[in-house]
Scaffold this active site. Structure first.
Site, mmCIF file in Angstrom:
data_model
loop_
_atom_site.group_PDB
_atom_site.id
_atom_site.type_symbol
_atom_site.label_atom_id
_atom_site.label_comp_id
_atom_site.label_asym_id
_atom_site.label_seq_id
_atom_site.Cartn_x
_atom_site.Cartn_y
_atom_site.Cartn_z
ATOM 1 C CB THR A 182 -0.952 0.026 1.212
ATOM 2 O OG1 THR A 182 -0.172 0.187 2.398
ATOM 3 C CG2 THR A 182 -1.790 -1.244 1.309
ATOM 4 N N GLY A 183 0.387 2.318 -0.570
ATOM 5 C CA GLY A 183 1.197 3.538 -0.650
ATOM 6 C C GLY A 183 2.374 3.344 -1.588
ATOM 7 C CB ALA A 184 2.910 1.047 -4.368
ATOM 8 C CB SER A 185 1.436 6.386 -5.710
ATOM 9 O OG SER A 185 1.088 6.822 -4.415
ATOM 10 N N GLY B 113 7.506 7.687 -2.670
ATOM 11 C CA GLY B 113 8.383 7.467 -1.518
ATOM 12 C C GLY B 113 8.837 6.032 -1.292
ATOM 13 C CB ILE B 114 9.130 4.166 1.907
ATOM 14 C CG1 ILE B 114 9.856 5.306 2.626
ATOM 15 C CG2 ILE B 114 9.650 2.824 2.362
ATOM 16 C CD1 ILE B 114 9.534 5.434 4.107
ATOM 17 N N GLY B 115 7.232 3.298 -0.466
ATOM 18 C CA GLY B 115 6.439 2.242 -1.107
ATOM 19 C C GLY B 115 6.842 2.058 -2.559
ATOM 20 C CB SER C 173 7.006 6.410 13.090
ATOM 21 O OG SER C 173 7.692 7.416 13.799
ATOM 22 C CE1 TYR D 52 2.816 9.090 10.313
ATOM 23 C CE2 TYR D 52 4.479 9.665 11.929
ATOM 24 C CZ TYR D 52 4.102 8.968 10.807
ATOM 25 O OH TYR D 52 4.994 8.144 10.168
HETATM 26 N N1 LIG Z 1 9.138 9.770 5.795
HETATM 27 C C1 LIG Z 1 9.448 9.517 7.062
HETATM 28 O O1 LIG Z 1 10.258 10.241 7.698
HETATM 29 C C2 LIG Z 1 8.849 8.312 7.753
HETATM 30 C C3 LIG Z 1 9.369 7.961 9.018
HETATM 31 C C4 LIG Z 1 8.823 6.863 9.665
HETATM 32 C C5 LIG Z 1 7.813 6.131 9.085
HETATM 33 N N2 LIG Z 1 7.318 6.508 7.854
HETATM 34 C C6 LIG Z 1 6.221 5.723 7.294
HETATM 35 O O2 LIG Z 1 6.605 5.253 6.025
HETATM 36 C C7 LIG Z 1 5.426 5.061 5.233
HETATM 37 C C8 LIG Z 1 5.641 5.648 3.848
HETATM 38 O O3 LIG Z 1 5.851 7.035 3.971
HETATM 39 P P1 LIG Z 1 6.666 7.921 2.912
HETATM 40 O O4 LIG Z 1 7.665 8.691 3.681
HETATM 41 O O5 LIG Z 1 7.072 7.112 1.745
HETATM 42 O O6 LIG Z 1 5.529 8.963 2.513
HETATM 43 P P2 LIG Z 1 4.949 9.447 1.082
HETATM 44 O O7 LIG Z 1 6.049 9.604 0.124
HETATM 45 O O8 LIG Z 1 4.075 10.601 1.409
HETATM 46 O O9 LIG Z 1 4.060 8.211 0.647
HETATM 47 C C9 LIG Z 1 2.878 7.905 1.342
HETATM 48 C C10 LIG Z 1 2.113 6.895 0.522
HETATM 49 O O10 LIG Z 1 0.863 6.647 1.182
HETATM 50 C C11 LIG Z 1 -0.180 6.792 0.252
HETATM 51 N N3 LIG Z 1 -1.413 7.276 0.857
HETATM 52 C C12 LIG Z 1 -1.596 8.450 1.519
HETATM 53 N N4 LIG Z 1 -2.894 8.606 1.827
HETATM 54 C C13 LIG Z 1 -3.533 7.497 1.354
HETATM 55 C C14 LIG Z 1 -4.877 7.080 1.355
HETATM 56 N N5 LIG Z 1 -5.863 7.842 1.876
HETATM 57 N N6 LIG Z 1 -5.188 5.897 0.795
HETATM 58 C C15 LIG Z 1 -4.224 5.122 0.237
HETATM 59 N N7 LIG Z 1 -2.932 5.465 0.200
HETATM 60 C C16 LIG Z 1 -2.596 6.647 0.746
HETATM 61 C C17 LIG Z 1 0.333 7.805 -0.780
HETATM 62 O O11 LIG Z 1 -0.280 7.591 -2.050
HETATM 63 P P3 LIG Z 1 -1.458 8.485 -2.671
HETATM 64 O O12 LIG Z 1 -1.234 9.896 -2.230
HETATM 65 O O13 LIG Z 1 -1.292 8.238 -4.125
HETATM 66 O O14 LIG Z 1 -2.703 7.873 -2.119
HETATM 67 C C18 LIG Z 1 1.806 7.428 -0.876
HETATM 68 O O15 LIG Z 1 2.007 6.414 -1.824
HETATM 69 C C19 LIG Z 1 4.274 5.697 6.012
HETATM 70 O O16 LIG Z 1 3.520 4.701 6.636
HETATM 71 C C20 LIG Z 1 4.977 6.548 7.044
HETATM 72 O O17 LIG Z 1 4.196 6.706 8.215
HETATM 73 C C21 LIG Z 1 7.826 7.569 7.180
#
Ligand SMILES: NC(=O)c1ccc[n+]([C@@H]2O[C@H](COP(=O)([O-])OP(=O)(O)OC[C@H]3O[C@@H](n4cnc5c(N)ncnc54)[C@H](OP(=O)(O)O)[C@@H]3O)[C@@H](O)[C@H]2O)c1
Length: 277
Positions: A32-35, A37-39, A164, A178
């Site tokens: 999930t969230g593959a569009s 960042g990390i996904g 996190s 969050y």
């Molecule tokens: N970045 C950090 O510093 C950090 C630190 C610790 C943990 N994390 C965790 O790592 C994971 C990935 O985060 P990231 O940093 O890669 O963030 P990101 O680049 O913002 O990616 C977030 C992903 O979640 C999806 N998403 C958001 N709202 C959604 C919804 N309503 N339904 C379905 N998908 C949804 C987005 O896709 P769409 O917008 O296309 O829906 C996007 O693919 C998250 O769970 C985050 O809590 C991140």
């Protein structure tokens, strides 16, 4: 200097493509969230390792271009447009996954929504808390419940929670929406472990520190702080898929978590001093 501190706090992890391939090749892996960042970075690695990757998120165009890239490189990828705030969409996506693939072998709960806002600025914004709760907790639980019966029937699989470091640390002002929702899913999964382990289903919580992605970008102070890139974080997740541990976290988080009961009050006090300036 920043890089050195970053490497010390979160030493870069390697995920050899051949080793990853042994763990995931031919397996149906839903990210999930593959569009973004990390996904996105994880899905690329999974596609290259021979997994049958199911990409889910709201942004269909991004998912489609990622799927095209994975296929161009000889992999298999399928897109599912999904808003985790919408119960009907979750049910529909879960049904079509069950119908087309007979279930998933691995579910990576990576989609996430982060909000950093002062409580005083959120007094008229109950939706902040609702949105985070839906994307980070209630949606993932609903999706998992729908896909779990097949995992139980097959007696195997893995559930990965991308969490996190904040979840294992004392509360910090501005992060309530969050971290409360991330903690809820973390707790939910922890409670599921004893019931799922007898069925051979592994549950892994990965506690990430700062990762420089679209999510962390709005917090300007983070730009100069040491953190992982999206691909480095994806490597950590790959290690979670290879080793299937109960949890993965930076080395310093264990001691901080142990000390948390002692740190809670002093930290509250320090924050109180900071905000009363
Ligand atoms: N970045 C950090 O510093 C950090 C630190 C610790 C943990 N994390 C965790 O790592 C994971 C990935 O985060 P990231 O940093 O890669 O963030 P990101 O680049 O913002 O990616 C977030 C992903 O979640 C999806 N998403 C958001 N709202 C959604 C919804 N309503 N339904 C379905 N998908 C949804 C987005 O896709 P769409 O917008 O296309 O829906 C996007 O693919 C998250 O769970 C985050 O809590 C991140």
């Amino acid at each position: 200097m920043k890089n050195l501190i970053g490497r010390w706090l979160a030493p870069p992890q390697q995920a050899e493509p051949e080793v990853l391939a042994q763990a995931v090749s031919g397996k149906v892996v839903l990210v999930t969230g593959a569009s973004f960042g990390i996904g996105e970075a994880l899905a690329r690695r999974l596609g290259a390792a021979g997994a049958r990757v199911l990409l889910a998120a709201r942004s269909l165009e991004e998912l489609q271009s990622l799927a095209a890239l994975i296929r161009q490189r000889g992999g298999e990828a399928h897109c599912f447009q999904l808003d985790l705030r919408e119960a009907e969409q979750i049910d529909r996506v879960a049904s079509s996954i069950l119908e087309q693939f007979g279930g998933v072998d691995i579910l990576v709960h990576n989609a996430g929504k982060s909000i950093r806002r002062s409580l005083l600025k959120a007094l008229d914004r109950p939706h902040d808390f609702e949105r985070c709760a839906h994307v980070n907790y209630l949606g993932p639980v609903r999706l998992q419940l729908a896909l779990l019966p097949k995992m139980i029937e097959r007696r195997g699989g893995q559930i990965v929670n991308v969490s996190s470091v904040g979840v294992r640390m004392p509360a910090v002002a501005h992060w309530a929406a969050y971290l409360a929702s991330k903690s809820a899913f973390d707790h939910w999964l922890g409670a599921a472990v004893p019931e799922l382990r007898p069925y051979g289903i592994a549950c892994t919580s990965v506690y990430l520190g700062l990762v420089h992605t679209r999510m962390s970008a709005p917090t300007k102070e983070y730009a100069s702080m040491p953190g992982l890139s999206a691909d480095q974080a994806a490597c950590v997740l790959c290690r979670a898929l290879i080793r299937r541990p109960r949890s993965l976290q930076p080395w310093w988080l264990g001691p901080v978590h142990l000390l948390s009961p002692m740190l809670e009050r002093p930290l509250e006090w320090l924050q109180w001093l900071w905000f009363s300036r």
